[in-house]
Write a protein that holds these residues in place. Sequence first.
Motif, short mmCIF file in Angstrom:
data_model
loop_
_atom_site.label_atom_id
_atom_site.label_comp_id
_atom_site.label_asym_id
_atom_site.label_seq_id
_atom_site.Cartn_x
_atom_site.Cartn_y
_atom_site.Cartn_z
N UNK A 716 -26.34 3.24 64.57
CA UNK A 716 -25.22 2.24 65.13
C UNK A 716 -25.39 2.57 66.70
N UNK A 717 -25.90 4.09 66.98
CA UNK A 717 -25.77 4.65 68.19
C UNK A 717 -26.94 5.52 68.50
N UNK A 718 -27.46 5.66 69.84
CA UNK A 718 -28.43 6.56 70.22
C UNK A 718 -27.59 7.81 70.91
N UNK A 719 -27.58 8.82 70.34
CA UNK A 719 -26.95 9.94 70.84
C UNK A 719 -27.99 10.61 71.99
N UNK A 720 -27.07 11.09 73.14
CA UNK A 720 -27.69 11.56 74.37
C UNK A 720 -28.94 12.57 74.05
N UNK A 721 -28.90 13.28 73.02
CA UNK A 721 -29.68 14.23 72.43
C UNK A 721 -31.13 13.91 72.36
N UNK A 722 -31.34 12.45 72.06
CA UNK A 722 -32.61 12.11 71.95
C UNK A 722 -33.28 11.98 73.25
N UNK A 723 -32.50 11.81 74.35
CA UNK A 723 -33.01 11.59 75.71
C UNK A 723 -33.60 12.86 76.28
N UNK A 730 -43.10 7.95 72.72
CA UNK A 730 -42.71 6.56 72.07
C UNK A 730 -41.60 6.60 71.18
N UNK A 731 -40.82 5.70 71.42
CA UNK A 731 -39.38 5.82 70.82
C UNK A 731 -39.32 4.22 70.09
N UNK A 732 -39.08 4.56 68.73
CA UNK A 732 -38.84 3.08 67.90
C UNK A 732 -37.76 3.13 67.22
N UNK A 733 -36.89 2.32 67.38
CA UNK A 733 -35.59 2.14 66.87
C UNK A 733 -35.18 0.91 66.28
N UNK A 734 -36.17 0.35 66.19
CA UNK A 734 -35.99 -1.45 65.73
C UNK A 734 -35.29 -1.64 64.44
N UNK A 735 -34.74 -2.50 64.23
CA UNK A 735 -34.13 -3.06 63.13
C UNK A 735 -32.84 -2.10 62.36
N UNK A 736 -32.27 -1.69 63.63
CA UNK A 736 -31.02 -0.97 63.21
C UNK A 736 -29.73 -1.67 63.70
N UNK A 737 -28.80 -1.15 63.89
CA UNK A 737 -27.62 -1.86 64.23
C UNK A 737 -26.86 -1.26 65.84
N UNK A 738 -27.94 -0.88 66.57
CA UNK A 738 -27.65 -0.21 67.93
C UNK A 738 -27.07 -1.56 68.87
N UNK A 739 -26.06 -1.40 69.50
CA UNK A 739 -25.28 -2.25 70.22
C UNK A 739 -25.49 -1.89 71.68
N UNK A 740 -25.84 -0.50 72.16
CA UNK A 740 -25.75 -0.13 73.51
C UNK A 740 -27.11 0.88 73.64
N UNK A 741 -27.74 0.53 74.85
CA UNK A 741 -28.77 1.50 75.17
C UNK A 741 -28.17 2.49 76.06
N UNK A 742 -28.06 3.69 75.79
CA UNK A 742 -27.73 4.66 76.76
C UNK A 742 -28.30 4.85 78.03
N UNK A 743 -27.47 5.01 79.13
CA UNK A 743 -28.13 5.16 80.42
C UNK A 743 -29.04 6.36 80.52
N UNK A 744 -28.82 7.32 79.72
CA UNK A 744 -29.71 8.45 79.74
C UNK A 744 -31.25 8.18 79.35
N UNK A 745 -31.60 7.01 78.99
CA UNK A 745 -32.77 6.62 78.79
C UNK A 745 -33.59 6.83 80.03
N UNK A 746 -33.07 6.82 81.04
CA UNK A 746 -33.75 6.81 82.32
C UNK A 746 -34.59 8.39 82.43
#
Length: 855
Positions: A716-723, A730-746
């Motif tokens: 449901x969420x992507x923790x900042x630790x991933x970024x 390559x990051x694939x989080x398709x077909x989950x229930x994620x509502x927000x893409x963290x700004x840390x993705x930058x």
Amino acid sequence: MFTLAEVASLSDIQPTYRILKPWWDVFMDYLAVVMLMVAIFAGTMQLTKDQVVCLPVLQSTVNSKVQPDTAGQAEYTTVETTTGQEDASVRTVSFGSAPTVTPDIPLSRATTSQYQPTESGQELKKEQKDSSGRKTNLDFQQYVFINQMCYHLALPWYSKYFPYLVLIHTIILIVSSNFWFKYPKTCSKIEHFVSILGKCFESPWTTKALSETACEDSEENKQRLTGAQSLPKYVSTSSDEGSPSASTPMITKSGFKFSADKPMIEIPSVTILDKKDGEQAKALFEKVRKFRAHVEDSDLIYKLYVGQTVIKTVKFIFILCYTANFVNTISFEHICNPKVEHLIGYTQFECTHNMAYMLKKLLISYISLICVYGFICLYTLFWLFRIPLKEYSFEKVREESSFSDIPDVKNDFAFLLHMVDQYDQLYSKRFGVFLSEVSENKLRGISLNHEWTYEKLRQHVSRNAQDKQELHLFMLSGVPDAVFDLTDLDVLKLELIPEAKITAKISQMTNLQELHLYHCPAKVEQTAFSFLRDHLRCLHVKFTDVAEIPAWVYLLKTLRELYLIGNLNSENNKMIGLESLRELRHLKILHVKSNLTKIPPNITDVAPHLTKLVIHNDGTKLVVLNSLKKMTNVAELELQNCELERIPHAIFSLSNLQELDLKSNSIRTIEEIISFQHLKRLTCLKLWHNKIVSIPSSITHIKNLESLYLSNNKLETLPAAVFSLQKLRCLDVSYNSIAVIPVEIGLLQNLQHFHITGNKVDILPKQLFKCVKLRTLSLGQNCITSLPDKVSQLLQLTYLELKGNCLDRLPATLGQCQLLRKSGLIVEDHLFDALPSEVKEVLNQDTSIPFANGI
């Protein structure tokens, strides 16, 4: 009235059935015909010439004394039955040259004079002196009447009905002899058997097979006489490293071993088998197979033949017993008492039967014939029970021919072959050719080579995804010889070819490096094995049973990739023969798609040089994984569909592991991911298609991670630790229930592929477009309402998916993505059409620069 031909037709059978009639049946048929002729001859004589001639016994003779001088007179026997006379007395009269007595007195005079007083003695003597015999005072009609009466009263019944009894008994014997040919439940089987047997006997393939056997035998004898080195068949004698030993079963399905490493003998074809003959022979093999399955299940024919033989034997005993008693009843002379004195005037008559001597001779002849018939029946019973006729062995045929696999048969099939042997043993010998799988395979090979020529095979060669020349043969009876003439072939696929044989000619295929055997337990010759052992690099084996895996597979010392697909459950792991993998010294990739509950410990035999291990289960839970600890050199590990609930601890010991794929399991938590920090070389982690609900912050310890696949989970969420994984590409989080893409993705400046399709994202952060190395961006099936103009910063973008969102327009800056083309833009048609014409023109330009989506 019927003719002899009509009666003889009762014993007539189809000429083709004669092969099932042994000598005793034929002899009994002839005896039955002779008995029929006796019956018909006796009946004809009886109807045309049989009669009884009777003369009255005169009363005066009865009352007078017997004359002392009987020379030249007839002796006769009279019985007095008149009232008032003495008790009945018998006198025998022998007729010598007595004159014939003829009635010369009219009926009126005879009856009148019978009751008138007698004349004087002188007158009586005068009448006797003048007459030529005794006067009976009977006319012709009275004689005819009395003859008919005495025929029915005086003659014994057997004398009158002997011809008809013989006819009836003979017909019963004939019916009993041929009943098994007429009974519905057996005649169809017999007719089918005789039809197949005749076709097998006359088939050109039978002649060719037996002729080749003769050629092989003569060649072997020649080699033996010249002192040629004789080697046991199907046993390898090669001393090369990696060659199978004499005790190694190379073809487990048939129990054969490698053929000896000796020159191939070309057997000249004695006969030419055209396509039509080949098709007929193949049809015969199928008919024989089905007929055998149908007939071997029962012994009705055998029981019926035994039953009819027993009936004939009982009939013989019955006929002999009652006929012998009636031989003496047939007599020439008979005494008749018709009790018609009121019509004739005499009470007793002496009669002669003119057919008595003939009937007696015919009866003795008939008894002689029936005795011979009975002794043959007894011999038949002795033959039926002397040997087990419900079992038939082709041992002699196997010894005389090269078809050592001809099976023994039983029940009705065996009995029919025993009967044929009594006619001619050559029939069963030629029939055995069509029971041999070796013979059938030879025929299939000839037909196969006629159909699949070099030109036809060349048309089926194609190029696969790796740009290699590939030939796929499916559901053939064997491998055509012309295949081995395709010397430039790279990949050979053999599927559902149960009798595949790889000959020495494969050594011509110098480019062949990959072989697929799908449900194809191929047999190889020694020379072919030597070539495959030194040249084959990749082998795929698909099977249903472990026995389908050719044993020579585990001796290919230069093999680099092995794919095993089939049933290898834990109960059968010991049968798989994986201990032989120790010979695969150059094996790098092992792919097992099965239903394992544990990793076979014998896989560790190849652990020192194995770099990739793939286990695809069918949903069976993989429990025991301790063997993985010994595979320290494995760089890629895939455990898919193994019903794993946690990450196995044995994996953390694989210090050289670079890629881990745990797809399609039941993993819910990945807290153990912290242990991956010891795997310094791990760059790719695939945890897709599981039930993971969160990503622990300890993922930051996997600092060398470049690819992370978490699609089809329950995030449901992507923790900042991933970024914080700076090397992530390559990051694939398709077909989950994620509502927000963290700004840390930058922060992911090296990110090239980002997939978040099938989530609940509605806003794209501007920081996303700081990942200027992005080449693939999948945003489809979300709730995005607008695409920022900063998308123009993604100059390396080649693939953009936006379909399935809530967009009302696309930014015109999309045209600044220099590598993006229409084929890489996945969006609704109306949104594309709404773009400015100059943007569409840019997107529609052709380019030779390929794009990649990274998946």
